[in-house]
Structure formats: C-alpha cells, structure tokens
Scaffold this motif. Structure first.
Motif, PDB file in Angstrom:
ATOM      1  N   PHE A 254       0.860  -1.177   0.147  1.00 27.77           N
ATOM      2  CA  PHE A 254      -0.041   0.186   0.078  1.00 27.77           C
ATOM      3  C   PHE A 254       0.802   1.247  -0.046  1.00 27.77           C
ATOM      4  O   PHE A 254       0.514   2.358   0.499  1.00 27.77           O
ATOM      5  CB  PHE A 254      -0.962  -0.092   1.119  1.00 27.77           C
ATOM      6  CG  PHE A 254      -1.936  -1.164   1.092  1.00 27.77           C
ATOM      7  CD1 PHE A 254      -2.799  -1.126   0.186  1.00 27.77           C
ATOM      8  CD2 PHE A 254      -1.980  -2.284   2.092  1.00 27.77           C
ATOM      9  CE1 PHE A 254      -3.833  -2.283   0.080  1.00 27.77           C
ATOM     10  CE2 PHE A 254      -2.874  -3.233   1.988  1.00 27.77           C
ATOM     11  CZ  PHE A 254      -3.782  -3.393   0.964  1.00 27.77           C
ATOM     12  N   ASN A 255       1.910   1.016  -0.692  1.00 28.04           N
ATOM     13  CA  ASN A 255       2.946   2.317  -0.766  1.00 28.04           C
ATOM     14  C   ASN A 255       3.252   3.280   0.402  1.00 28.04           C
ATOM     15  O   ASN A 255       3.138   4.370   0.386  1.00 28.04           O
ATOM     16  CB  ASN A 255       2.447   3.173  -2.036  1.00 28.04           C
ATOM     17  CG  ASN A 255       2.538   2.534  -3.111  1.00 28.04           C
ATOM     18  OD1 ASN A 255       3.160   1.719  -3.701  1.00 28.04           O
ATOM     19  ND2 ASN A 255       1.604   2.977  -3.983  1.00 28.04           N
ATOM     20  N   SER A 256       3.280   2.399   1.406  1.00 27.41           N
ATOM     21  CA  SER A 256       3.529   3.095   2.966  1.00 27.41           C
ATOM     22  C   SER A 256       2.363   4.042   3.229  1.00 27.41           C
ATOM     23  O   SER A 256       2.923   5.289   3.805  1.00 27.41           O
ATOM     24  CB  SER A 256       4.891   3.817   3.084  1.00 27.41           C
ATOM     25  OG  SER A 256       5.964   2.830   2.684  1.00 27.41           O
ATOM     26  N   HIS A 257       1.197   3.898   2.856  1.00 31.29           N
ATOM     27  CA  HIS A 257       0.146   5.025   3.024  1.00 31.29           C
ATOM     28  C   HIS A 257      -0.011   5.336   4.272  1.00 31.29           C
ATOM     29  O   HIS A 257      -0.250   6.643   4.515  1.00 31.29           O
ATOM     30  CB  HIS A 257      -1.096   4.234   2.173  1.00 31.29           C
ATOM     31  CG  HIS A 257      -2.330   5.047   2.388  1.00 31.29           C
ATOM     32  ND1 HIS A 257      -2.322   6.412   1.324  1.00 31.29           N
ATOM     33  CD2 HIS A 257      -3.600   5.143   2.884  1.00 31.29           C
ATOM     34  CE1 HIS A 257      -3.356   6.651   1.432  1.00 31.29           C
ATOM     35  NE2 HIS A 257      -4.115   6.123   2.230  1.00 31.29           N
ATOM     36  N   PHE A 258       0.147   4.580   5.173  1.00 29.50           N
ATOM     37  CA  PHE A 258      -0.027   4.948   6.699  1.00 29.50           C
ATOM     38  C   PHE A 258       1.451   5.042   7.400  1.00 29.50           C
ATOM     39  O   PHE A 258       1.497   4.880   8.618  1.00 29.50           O
ATOM     40  CB  PHE A 258      -0.935   4.001   7.412  1.00 29.50           C
ATOM     41  CG  PHE A 258      -2.225   3.820   6.810  1.00 29.50           C
ATOM     42  CD1 PHE A 258      -3.325   4.818   6.973  1.00 29.50           C
ATOM     43  CD2 PHE A 258      -2.590   2.706   6.121  1.00 29.50           C
ATOM     44  CE1 PHE A 258      -4.326   4.866   6.106  1.00 29.50           C
ATOM     45  CE2 PHE A 258      -3.972   2.385   5.640  1.00 29.50           C
ATOM     46  CZ  PHE A 258      -4.788   3.888   5.607  1.00 29.50           C
ATOM     47  N   GLY A 259       2.502   4.972   6.472  1.00 28.19           N
ATOM     48  CA  GLY A 259       3.808   5.083   7.197  1.00 28.19           C
ATOM     49  C   GLY A 259       4.464   3.757   7.064  1.00 28.19           C
ATOM     50  O   GLY A 259       3.773   2.682   7.180  1.00 28.19           O
ATOM     51  N   GLU A 260       5.791   3.586   7.228  1.00 31.00           N
ATOM     52  CA  GLU A 260       6.509   2.273   7.294  1.00 31.00           C
ATOM     53  C   GLU A 260       6.286   1.547   8.427  1.00 31.00           C
ATOM     54  O   GLU A 260       6.401   2.375   9.504  1.00 31.00           O
ATOM     55  CB  GLU A 260       7.961   2.737   6.626  1.00 31.00           C
ATOM     56  CG  GLU A 260       7.880   3.220   5.499  1.00 31.00           C
ATOM     57  CD  GLU A 260       9.565   3.472   4.982  1.00 31.00           C
ATOM     58  OE1 GLU A 260      10.606   3.276   5.894  1.00 31.00           O
ATOM     59  OE2 GLU A 260      10.051   3.706   3.992  1.00 31.00           O
ATOM     60  N   LEU A 261       6.392   0.178   8.429  1.00 35.30           N
ATOM     61  CA  LEU A 261       6.458  -0.534   9.787  1.00 35.30           C
ATOM     62  C   LEU A 261       7.774  -0.930   9.756  1.00 35.30           C
ATOM     63  O   LEU A 261       8.556  -1.120   8.614  1.00 35.30           O
ATOM     64  CB  LEU A 261       5.451  -1.914   9.458  1.00 35.30           C
ATOM     65  CG  LEU A 261       3.975  -1.598   9.677  1.00 35.30           C
ATOM     66  CD1 LEU A 261       3.138  -2.677   9.089  1.00 35.30           C
ATOM     67  CD2 LEU A 261       3.475  -1.215  11.020  1.00 35.30           C
ATOM     68  N   PRO A 262       8.288  -0.759  10.957  1.00 34.93           N
ATOM     69  CA  PRO A 262       9.673  -1.266  11.102  1.00 34.93           C
ATOM     70  C   PRO A 262       9.955  -2.959  11.238  1.00 34.93           C
ATOM     71  O   PRO A 262       9.190  -3.533  11.876  1.00 34.93           O
ATOM     72  CB  PRO A 262       9.938  -0.435  12.485  1.00 34.93           C
ATOM     73  CG  PRO A 262       8.577  -0.833  13.511  1.00 34.93           C
ATOM     74  CD  PRO A 262       7.733  -0.374  12.314  1.00 34.93           C
ATOM     75  N   TYR A 263      11.508  -3.373  11.024  1.00 27.86           N
ATOM     76  CA  TYR A 263      11.552  -4.593  11.271  1.00 27.86           C
ATOM     77  C   TYR A 263      13.125  -4.695  11.688  1.00 27.86           C
ATOM     78  O   TYR A 263      13.811  -3.641  11.585  1.00 27.86           O
ATOM     79  CB  TYR A 263      11.551  -5.299   9.722  1.00 27.86           C
ATOM     80  CG  TYR A 263      10.028  -5.187   9.120  1.00 27.86           C
ATOM     81  CD1 TYR A 263       9.045  -6.290   9.568  1.00 27.86           C
ATOM     82  CD2 TYR A 263       9.591  -4.013   8.508  1.00 27.86           C
ATOM     83  CE1 TYR A 263       8.002  -6.169   8.916  1.00 27.86           C
ATOM     84  CE2 TYR A 263       8.379  -3.883   7.915  1.00 27.86           C
ATOM     85  CZ  TYR A 263       7.523  -4.943   8.169  1.00 27.86           C
ATOM     86  OH  TYR A 263       6.286  -5.017   7.460  1.00 27.86           O
ATOM     87  N   ARG A 264      13.426  -5.867  12.156  1.00 30.10           N
ATOM     88  CA  ARG A 264      14.788  -6.199  12.313  1.00 30.10           C
ATOM     89  C   ARG A 264      15.225  -7.127  11.187  1.00 30.10           C
ATOM     90  O   ARG A 264      14.373  -7.817  10.675  1.00 30.10           O
ATOM     91  CB  ARG A 264      15.197  -6.854  13.659  1.00 30.10           C
ATOM     92  CG  ARG A 264      14.803  -6.002  14.739  1.00 30.10           C
ATOM     93  CD  ARG A 264      15.878  -4.910  14.996  1.00 30.10           C
ATOM     94  NE  ARG A 264      17.001  -5.564  15.759  1.00 30.10           N
ATOM     95  CZ  ARG A 264      18.257  -4.927  15.656  1.00 30.10           C
ATOM     96  NH1 ARG A 264      18.496  -3.687  14.959  1.00 30.10           N
ATOM     97  NH2 ARG A 264      19.316  -5.378  16.023  1.00 30.10           N
ATOM     98  N   SER A 265      16.677  -6.745  10.903  1.00 31.13           N
ATOM     99  CA  SER A 265      17.349  -7.786   9.784  1.00 31.13           C
ATOM    100  C   SER A 265      18.466  -8.472  10.479  1.00 31.13           C
ATOM    101  O   SER A 265      18.540  -8.269  11.604  1.00 31.13           O
ATOM    102  CB  SER A 265      17.761  -6.735   8.817  1.00 31.13           C
ATOM    103  OG  SER A 265      18.146  -7.493   7.816  1.00 31.13           O
TER     104      SER A 265
END
Length: 384
Positions: A254-265
């Motif tokens: 959804f093209n970061s419509h509501f902002g980016e969600l964070p993850y760990r790599s």
C-alpha cells in the motif's frame, strides 16, 4: 492469462500456488524479487559442497500431522533432533535452560536444592515461563529466575532487537520457558526432521506444475499496480481481475500509505574451515560475548561427509529498505504504536475483495514454518 497472482515464493506462496493449481486447476503466476524460490528457507550447496541454509538455520518441527503429511508429498525426511548450547561463563550449557544447565552452572549443593524445589513446585517434565518462575514466593527460585534471565536471555534479546538490556521489559522474554527435565532437545514436537534433499528441492517439487509460472528477480511494484481509489489492479499495464495473494511487506503493498512499519534484519557471515567439525552441536548461542548471537555449523544438520566444514555467524542489524545489505526483513517489531499502524493497514486491505494477505510480513505476525503451512492450507480451504 492468470487466475491468481501470488507475490512471494516462500512457504505461504508455494503452498497456495500448489493447492490452487492442483485442486482448482487455476493458472497461477508466482512473483519473487529474489533470484530463487523458497524465501528464507532457501538452501544451496556452497563452493565446498556443504549444504548451507542461506538465511540462517531452518529446522522443521511440528505436532501437526496434517502439515507433516502435506509436506511429505514433496519430500522424504531425514530425522533430526535439534540441540542448542549457550556459551555462559566460559562453558557451553543446554538451552532452553534445563536441569542439566542448572547443574553445569551452579555449585552442586545449590543445584540439588533448586532441582528439588523446581520439581516440588511445578512437577517434572514441564515447561515454566521464566516470568512465572520470577513470581514464585521463594527466595531461591527467585534467585534462579534472575540468574537465568541475566545470563541467558536479557543480553541475547538486547542484541537481537538493538536495545539496551535495561530498556527491555521482562515481559518480552517472559514467555521463554525453563524446562524442568533433562531433555536437551530444543523442540519436543512429535515430528522433527529435515527434507532429505534440502528445502530448495521441496519448493521445486511444489511449484513444478504446468499451471504454475514463476517470475524471479522481479519486484512486484514494477509489474503490478493497485489503484487505491477504484480498488482495480493492473498487471503488465493490463487490467487484472483475478485474485492477488500477497505475502510481502504489507506497508509496501500500500505504498507506505500509513507510514512504514519497522523490522529487524540479520547479516550472515559464512566461513569455511579446514576441519571436520568446528563445534559440538549445530547451533551455539553467545548471549553475553561477541557481536553475533549464534554460530551454526551445517554438517550437523544433514550429516554430510565432505572435507572441511562451513559455519555461519549471525549478526542482528537494523532494517534499511534502501540498503541491499540490510533490506531483508526478518522480524516484525511489535509495539503499541506499530500495532495501531498495522491495524490501519489491515482495515484498509479489507476494502480490496480480490486481495488476500498471508504470512509473517503480510500479516505482521511471527509464524514458524509449520504454522505458515497450516495457515496457507486454512486460507485455501476458506476460499470459495
């Protein structure tokens, strides 16, 4: 051309592709941005002939007979019982923490006393969440809970999530169990095995069907468009009216419509060594020493007989979308703020009747391998 387009060739995507192609005779296209199928379960032979897991060790275990029987259509199995050691105070002890670990790390008289108290309070053969152990009204058992928490969990978790130990809530690791037994196995599931010819072969067998096409090295955003206003979809600049099954990052869809969600790599450093065996067990955790969290030696898994051995050191790191060395998301980060954002994405997704979200990244949930196979089979059964 296609009835269903599936984004992602890991277990979620492969199971649904196989089911829809064989049971519903649908024409399926599977798209993946990597140059291989299998997602994070992908394995391959390295330059020295050692079968390595490219994205860290994947060890199949389940109590779900339906899942085991389903996957058994695509592979023969090699029994494998996983054991893990942790490097604590200069010695290697079994984890999850059990009675053997207790006697390795503490003086004999204290260990004997604690063992009796644990069995008396909880019984033998049970798993006790460490948070429950910390809440027991007994000074010695409280001491043990704090000892285990400090020595085994808190620093490992700090490395894993990139936080200072004092910033980690005890609830984060509170569900991690202490085993009141002498069973050194990491898992106690009924079915524990690895695919006899590797995971990549499992995925090849699942996707080897005339109704299934696979497009690799392709970012779905380059070939697929989603109109948020009309909810219409486009594939290769033509309208697509079939089903989309999406297993990637929900915010990317959804093209970061509501902002980016964070993850760990994670970063993996592979090393080939001119010895037959480097360490005693497949995986040794290093909670308190070094920057890496664990070392895995692959020959323990499949009992290969080849010269030398290959290990991998695992370094947790920040996830950065535009950095090719850090842009693989492994773990969603669960916070109240992120959950609110996720809920907005999930509610938004419900507007799109032809889109189904499946998997760790699309649903922002932690799934083991057997869980995601079960989830994909359930999604298929629920489709009309």
């Amino acid at each position: 051309m296609f009835d269903t387009i599936i984004i992602g060739a890991g277990f979620a995507g492969a199971v649904l592709a196989e089911r829809l192609a064989t049971q519903r005779q649908q024409r399926i296209l599977v798209i993946d941005k990597r140059q291989h199928i299998g997602g994070n379960c992908y394995d391959r032979f390295d330059d020295h002939g050692v079968l390595i897991h490219q994205y860290g060790p994947h060890l199949f275990h389940t109590d779900n007979k339906d899942v085991f029987d389903y996957l058994s259509q695509f592979t023969q199995w090699q029994p494998y019982q996983h054991e893990v050691l942790a490097f604590i105070d200069g010695q290697k002890v079994p984890v999850p923490f059990n009675l053997n670990s207790l006697h390795s790390l503490l003086p004999a008289s204290l260990a004997d006393s604690l063992e009796l108290k644990l069995i008396d309070h909880f019984g033998y053969g049970v798993k006790v969440p460490i948070l429950e152990l910390r809440n027991v009204d007994d000074k010695e058992l409280k001491f043990l809970a704090d000892f285990i928490y400090e020595k085994i969990f808190v620093n490992y978790t700090a490395k894993q999530w990139g936080k200072n130990p004092e910033d980690i809530s005890p609830e984060v690791t509170g569900r991690v169990p202490v085993h009141i037994s002498r069973d050194n196995r990491y898992f106690q599931d009924k079915y524990q095995a690895i695919p006899a010819q590797g995971y990549a072969r499992v995925f090849q067998n699942m996707l080897n069907h005339p109704n299934i096409s696979v497009m690799l090295n392709t970012d779905f955003k380059d070939v697929f468009k989603l109109d948020f206003d009309t909810t219409k979809m486009q594939f290769m600049q033509s309208e697509f009216t079939g089903q989309l099954i999406y297993t990637g990052l929900i915010d990317e869809l959804f093209n970061s419509h509501f902002g980016e969600l964070p993850y760990r790599s994670l970063a993996f450093k592979f090393e080939h060594l001119p010895v037959d065996q480097f360490q005693d067990k497949t995986t040794i955790n290093y909670p308190n020493d070094y920057d890496f969290t664990r070392i895995t030696e692959f020959k323990h898994i499949n009992q290969q007989i080849v010269p030398g051995t290959t290990i991998v050191k695992e370094f947790p790191q920040a996830f950065e979308r535009d950095n090719p060395k850090k842009n693989i998301p492994y773990y969603p980060i669960f916070t109240d703020e992120n959950k609110l954002k996720l809920d907005r994405y999930l509610a938004f997704a419900e507007q799109f009747e032809n889109i189904t979200l499946v998997g760790r990244l699309a649903e922002n949930r932690y799934y083991d391998m057997d869980d995601i196979v079960a989830r994909a089979l359930q999604v298929f059964n629920d489709m009309h």
